[in-house]
Design an enzyme around this catalytic site. Structure first.
Site, PDB file in Angstrom:
ATOM      1  N   GLY A  61       0.842  -1.188   0.000  1.00 18.41           N
ATOM      2  CA  GLY A  61       0.000   0.000   0.000  1.00 18.41           C
ATOM      3  C   GLY A  61       0.877   1.238   0.000  1.00 18.41           C
ATOM      4  O   GLY A  61       2.057   1.160   0.361  1.00 18.41           O
ATOM      5  N   CYS A  88       5.356  -6.095   1.590  1.00 14.16           N
ATOM      6  CA  CYS A  88       5.655  -4.664   1.592  1.00 14.16           C
ATOM      7  C   CYS A  88       4.937  -3.962   2.759  1.00 14.16           C
ATOM      8  O   CYS A  88       5.248  -4.211   3.913  1.00 14.16           O
ATOM      9  CB  CYS A  88       5.285  -4.090   0.231  1.00 14.16           C
ATOM     10  SG  CYS A  88       6.013  -2.502  -0.072  1.00 14.16           S
ATOM     11  N   TYR A  89       3.934  -3.135   2.494  1.00 14.29           N
ATOM     12  CA  TYR A  89       3.206  -2.481   3.597  1.00 14.29           C
ATOM     13  C   TYR A  89       2.618  -3.537   4.537  1.00 14.29           C
ATOM     14  O   TYR A  89       2.518  -3.319   5.750  1.00 14.29           O
ATOM     15  CB  TYR A  89       2.109  -1.572   3.044  1.00 14.29           C
ATOM     16  CG  TYR A  89       1.395  -0.771   4.114  1.00 14.29           C
ATOM     17  CD1 TYR A  89       1.937   0.409   4.607  1.00 14.29           C
ATOM     18  CD2 TYR A  89       0.171  -1.214   4.635  1.00 14.29           C
ATOM     19  CE1 TYR A  89       1.290   1.139   5.601  1.00 14.29           C
ATOM     20  CE2 TYR A  89      -0.484  -0.489   5.625  1.00 14.29           C
ATOM     21  CZ  TYR A  89       0.083   0.686   6.106  1.00 14.29           C
ATOM     22  OH  TYR A  89      -0.566   1.395   7.085  1.00 14.29           O
ATOM     23  N   HIS A 175       8.108  -7.363  -3.807  1.00 15.97           N
ATOM     24  CA  HIS A 175       6.815  -7.783  -4.386  1.00 15.97           C
ATOM     25  C   HIS A 175       6.945  -9.090  -5.182  1.00 15.97           C
ATOM     26  O   HIS A 175       7.407  -9.073  -6.314  1.00 15.97           O
ATOM     27  CB  HIS A 175       6.276  -6.690  -5.314  1.00 15.97           C
ATOM     28  CG  HIS A 175       5.804  -5.494  -4.581  1.00 15.97           C
ATOM     29  ND1 HIS A 175       4.516  -5.361  -4.116  1.00 15.97           N
ATOM     30  CD2 HIS A 175       6.460  -4.376  -4.183  1.00 15.97           C
ATOM     31  CE1 HIS A 175       4.384  -4.211  -3.492  1.00 15.97           C
ATOM     32  NE2 HIS A 175       5.551  -3.590  -3.513  1.00 15.97           N
ATOM     33  N   GLU A 177       4.567 -10.724  -6.445  1.00 13.53           N
ATOM     34  CA  GLU A 177       3.467 -10.861  -7.408  1.00 13.53           C
ATOM     35  C   GLU A 177       3.763 -10.236  -8.763  1.00 13.53           C
ATOM     36  O   GLU A 177       3.070 -10.525  -9.740  1.00 13.53           O
ATOM     37  CB  GLU A 177       2.182 -10.250  -6.817  1.00 13.53           C
ATOM     38  CG  GLU A 177       2.152  -8.725  -6.706  1.00 13.53           C
ATOM     39  CD  GLU A 177       2.822  -8.174  -5.440  1.00 13.53           C
ATOM     40  OE1 GLU A 177       3.655  -8.882  -4.854  1.00 13.53           O
ATOM     41  OE2 GLU A 177       2.523  -7.025  -5.059  1.00 13.53           O
ATOM     42  N   ASP A 233     -17.742 -10.468 -22.029  1.00  9.55           N
ATOM     43  CA  ASP A 233     -18.417 -10.739 -20.757  1.00  9.55           C
ATOM     44  C   ASP A 233     -19.860 -11.220 -20.963  1.00  9.55           C
ATOM     45  O   ASP A 233     -20.264 -12.253 -20.432  1.00  9.55           O
ATOM     46  CB  ASP A 233     -18.403  -9.510 -19.852  1.00  9.55           C
ATOM     47  CG  ASP A 233     -16.998  -8.974 -19.648  1.00  9.55           C
ATOM     48  OD1 ASP A 233     -16.046  -9.742 -19.888  1.00  9.55           O
ATOM     49  OD2 ASP A 233     -16.849  -7.801 -19.268  1.00  9.55           O
ATOM     50  N   LYS A 387     -10.925 -10.953 -15.583  1.00  9.45           N
ATOM     51  CA  LYS A 387     -11.140 -10.980 -17.035  1.00  9.45           C
ATOM     52  C   LYS A 387     -10.498 -12.208 -17.702  1.00  9.45           C
ATOM     53  O   LYS A 387     -11.118 -12.855 -18.546  1.00  9.45           O
ATOM     54  CB  LYS A 387     -10.553  -9.709 -17.641  1.00  9.45           C
ATOM     55  CG  LYS A 387     -10.901  -9.495 -19.085  1.00  9.45           C
ATOM     56  CD  LYS A 387     -12.244  -8.854 -19.188  1.00  9.45           C
ATOM     57  CE  LYS A 387     -12.668  -8.641 -20.617  1.00  9.45           C
ATOM     58  NZ  LYS A 387     -13.925  -7.885 -20.675  1.00  9.45           N
TER      59      LYS A 387
END
Ligand code: XMP
Length: 531
Positions: A61, A88-89, A175, A177, A233, A387
């Site tokens: 964050g 991280c945060y 990070h 990710e 979608d 998505k």
């Protein structure tokens, strides 16, 4: 906290502290075939304990833990006995609330670093002694809470990875990710599979089965109506609902006169002929174009199109009812349910720390949504999906690649790609130019490699020469961008010979155009669509 997952699934809960990467964490976990859910950072421990996940990830964050109003976790979460990974945060939260020390360094450490793994932590199993990682942080841990030890460091950060394996608490300053941490996936795998003991039960096959069951339980033997646009979608929702409830589903496809060339044919062929879905085709192009006559303001155009769509859709559902009655249906068998292709990113309660403007800018995209006063109950069978998962579901359900991987197309259609007034002649020109762009992009294999590629009609006439004739015709701008989510974008460096082919074909084949220009602006500050 309302869970979206059936209880039989493994689950990782992600507490969102406002990082731009929170959804990326969610997607990475799902790629490991484990269900993940994103909730606010201040979700109370007792809510989590009610349906305990297998593990918890605390996102990064933008705040500093000591800042006024900095988002704080409910510290009782650390006592639940559930494995936790702070990123991280998230790590700062862990250190701060468990008795360690965090310091605001005043500078952001940003970029690549090499991680030295020192103590054989389970988190780094199989990764060797050195790992490339990506940092983006301001705060820094300076003293560990009791029970914690260092698992890895970098040259500038002695506490780059820390752990308390007894309590199954883990923290990473970097990070895992993001793509810039190339082996981050393995770190997350170690956490999810080995520390949290999740099973890989989140697959499209199982999702579709569950979703069908849920839809059947929700709608019973009532009828459902769906506005089918031909986009990914709504197409996936159509295929899914058809599998779940067959003829209880009717799709309404509205031709607003602002579609690409032959779009209505494609939709009718795929859904009507191939899938045998009940499809009501409404050609309202005349109404839309009449309403748009003389209108030049972009917002005004969007509003007119949105309102007209609602009217046409409402009328179409009334016609459906009347048709049913004529065919002998009883009066209680109305259309109680409206299906929508709401996706997970629309559902996540967004955490805006330091005012993330992205959400505000996107709000205009909701124009055209159907009003609450229509008294429908909503069926949203893909609201758990990101998505890329919707696309996988589409393929699984047998939709053609042309639909599943098609580029986004705005609800107001070609109207936002014709600057100024929309007229039948301008629509004809833009459609012809657009067809050439699409066919050349597909033929060169670039279509599926970019986010969007389309033509824009500029009502600017300039002088040209064709044979011996002087021309005074319109300009087409080419807009070809790459993007992850449409929020930011860059223009694609297409090969010159492809651009040349597109340009030559447009000026030679499209009557009314004598000039093609290339849009080389990024978003921000430009937008992707021109209006
Ligand atoms: P902008 O132009 O805001 O577009 O950079 C970002 C993405 O959203 C799409 N877009 C829309 N989609 N209804 C939609 O469903 C709309 O009114 C709309 N306007 C823009 C655009 O194509 C791009 O992918």
């Amino acid at each position: 906290m309302k869970t979206e997952a059936p209880p039989k699934h493994s689950k990782i809960l992600i507490l969102d502290f406002g990082s731009q990467y929170t959804q990326v964490i969610g997607r990475r976990i799902r790629e490991l075939q484990v269900y993940s859910e994103i909730v606010r950072f201040d979700t109370p421990a007792e809510n989590i304990a009610r349906e305990p996940p297998n593990g918890i990830i605390l996102s990064g964050g933008p705040a500093s833990v000591y800042e006024n109003g900095a988002p704080q976790i409910d510290p009782k979460i650390f006592d639940l006995g559930i494995p936790i990974l702070g990123i991280c945060y998230g790590l700062m939260q862990m250190a701060h609330h468990l008795g360690g020390q965090v310091r605001y360094t005043g500078r952001r450490e940003y970029g690549a670093a090499i991680l030295d793994v020192t103590n054989g932590s389970q988190l780094f199993d199989g990764l060797g002694h050195q790992v490339d990682v990506w940092n983006s942080h301001g705060d820094e841990v300076t003293a560990l809470p009791a029970g914690f030890r260092v698992a890895a460091h970098t040259s500038s950060s002695p506490f780059a990875a820390v752990e308390d394996p007894q309590r199954k608490l883990y923290g990473l300053q970097f990070h895992p990710e993001v793509a810039h941490t190339p082996r981050g996936r393995e770190i997350l795998q170690n956490f999810v599979y080995h520390i949290c003991r999740c099973t890989m039960d989140w697959t499209m096959g199982s999702f579709i089965e569950d979703a069908c069951e849920r839809v059947r339980a929700q709608v019973g033997d009532n009828k459902v109506v769906l506005g089918l646009s031909g986009g990914v979608d709504s197409s996936v929702v159509a295929a899914l609902l058809h599998k779940a409830i067959g003829d209880q589903l009717t799709c309404i496809f509205v031709n607003n006169g602002l579609l690409r060339a032959r779009e209505e044919e494609v939709v009718q062929r795929v859904f009507g002929e191939n899938f045998h879905i009940k499809l009501k085709y409404v050609d309202a192009s005349g109404c839309f174009l009449r309403k748009l006559r003389g209108v030049t303001d972009p917002e005004e155009k969007r509003k007119i199109i949105g309102n007209e769509f609602i009217k046409v859709f409402q009328q179409a559902t009334e016609e459906l009812l009347a048709e049913d009655k004529q065919n002998g249906a009883d009066e209680h068998s109305g259309y109680r349910f409206l299906a929508q292709g709401t996706l997970y990113p629309d559902v996540i309660e967004s955490v805006s720390i330091g005012g993330n403007p992205a959400h505000v800018i996107k709000s205009h995209h909701n124009v055209g949504g159907l009003p609450e006063k229509m008294h429908f109950e909503l069926v949203e069978p893909v609201r758990q999906l990101f998505k890329d998962e919707v696309r996988q579901a589409g393929l699984h359900l047998g939709l053609p690649k042309e639909i599943v991987y098609r580029q986004p197309f705005p609800g107001p259609g070609l109207a936002v790609r014709i600057l100024g007034e929309v007229t039948p002649e301008r629509l004809r020109i833009l459609r012809d130019a657009d067809t050439i762009v699409q066919s050349e992009m597909e033929a060169s294999d670039w279509y599926y490699r970019v986010w969007q590629s389309f033509a824009v009609l500029l009502p600017v006439q300039s002088v040209g020469v064709m044979g011996d004739q002087r021309t005074y015709d319109y300009t087409i701008a080419l807009r070809i961008v790459e993007s992850q989510d449409g929020m930011t974008a860059d223009w694609v460096r297409l090969p010159y010979d492809l651009l040349a082919r597109i340009s030559n074909r447009i000026v030679n084949e499209v009557k009314g155009v004598n000039r093609v220009v290339l849009d080389i602006s990024t978003k921000p500050p430009s937008t992707i669509e021109w209006e």
